[in-house]
Design an enzyme around this catalytic site. Sequence first.
Site, PDB file in Angstrom:
ATOM      1  N   CYS A  69      40.346  36.423  38.446  1.00  0.00           N
ATOM      2  CA  CYS A  69      41.424  35.995  39.333  1.00  0.00           C
ATOM      3  C   CYS A  69      41.048  34.730  40.099  1.00  0.00           C
ATOM      4  CB  CYS A  69      41.812  37.113  40.294  1.00  0.00           C
ATOM      5  SG  CYS A  69      40.470  37.705  41.347  1.00  0.00           S
ATOM      6  N   ASP A 123      57.296  44.920  54.191  1.00  0.00           N
ATOM      7  CA  ASP A 123      56.944  43.503  54.089  1.00  0.00           C
ATOM      8  C   ASP A 123      57.321  42.639  55.293  1.00  0.00           C
ATOM      9  OD1 ASP A 123      55.806  41.285  52.720  1.00  0.00           O
ATOM     10  OD2 ASP A 123      57.816  40.622  52.207  1.00  0.00           O
TER      11      ASP A 123
END
Length: 381
Positions: A201, A141
């Site tokens: 979504c 990340d």
Amino acid sequence: MKPEKAVLTGRALRETVEARARHLGFEAFRVTQPHAVPDLRERLPAWLAAGHHGTMDWMEERAEQRAAPSALWAETRSIIMLGMNAGPQRDPLELVQMKDRAAIAAYAQRRDYHDVIKGKLKELGGFLSARSGEPVKVFVDTAPVMEKPLAQAAGLGWQGKHTVLISREHGNWLMLGAIFSRAALESDTPETDHCGSCRRCLDICPTDAFPAPYRLDARRCIAYLTIEHHGPIPHAFREKIGNRIFGCDDCLAVCPWNKFAGAARETRMAARDDLAAPPLAELARLDDAGFRARFAGTPIKRTGRDRVLRNVLIAIGNSGDAALADEAVACLQEPDPVVRGAAVWACGRLLARERLQQLFASYGGGEAEADVLSEWGLALR
């Protein structure tokens, strides 16, 4: 002396390393190559040029390395993409209905996944290096690695219309890590898109953060606004944030592929009971020491007390609960003007005009920063 382990290659190396990954708790393991996503060189600059990264300057600073893994490490021959399930134990959409409590994104209700996954990646990377005789680098990340496109190229899943990776086995809830290796490993087949005509979504997003399917404007995203954004929350989004004080799971929670997902199995990724739906009043009263103690080991601690308190005050203003007004009034004395501005906004939502006028008279008037005075002006309209 212990005999040296034989160097493995090909299928034997792959199977040995994958077995070790499973033992360490990774539920997904696939391999791709550094040149597997050539269109990143066009997609990423276009996204940055549109300003959709907001104030996340770090996205732009190392864009060349993000767009081309070989630019990050030229010796990379194989990229192992790994996933650890972090599925929630309850439906995140239940939390946004609890107006006097804080809704925290599922991944942040537990120990910081960077710490959990990075340690396991280092162990697995060392294992791979020892078995292959080749060096490795591990990333999770924070490095300039585009994990989601690489994960799709490796076959872990596909990037849905909300831009998040979707797995047929784990839904939206995989936490990703990457191992770059100089060892040659056979690549897996990329995953294809299985979203079809579904747009749940996109339709549920409270702030319309998707200008088009597969495109996210972070400047409108509640996760960005509550975590990455440092200044005042723009007025246009405050009411829509509701009680979400750290991140937003709405677009993840409605995905039909979650029917195959389960709750996190890694014990260190288990959600903490005290972060499931903490009372807003309780969070508003935390001083700096209390904040650090309450959120120790979680991603929330890295964001810092003032930014989280700003979010808590927005949630208090959205609660419609006059009993929480005293918490907002107390925060009018906070040193940070962004926090004070959020407190003024919350007071304006919960208190009668006469009470607001009394508070403003005792506030100090012209001694306040211009942006805080502006908040008062809006509250007293």
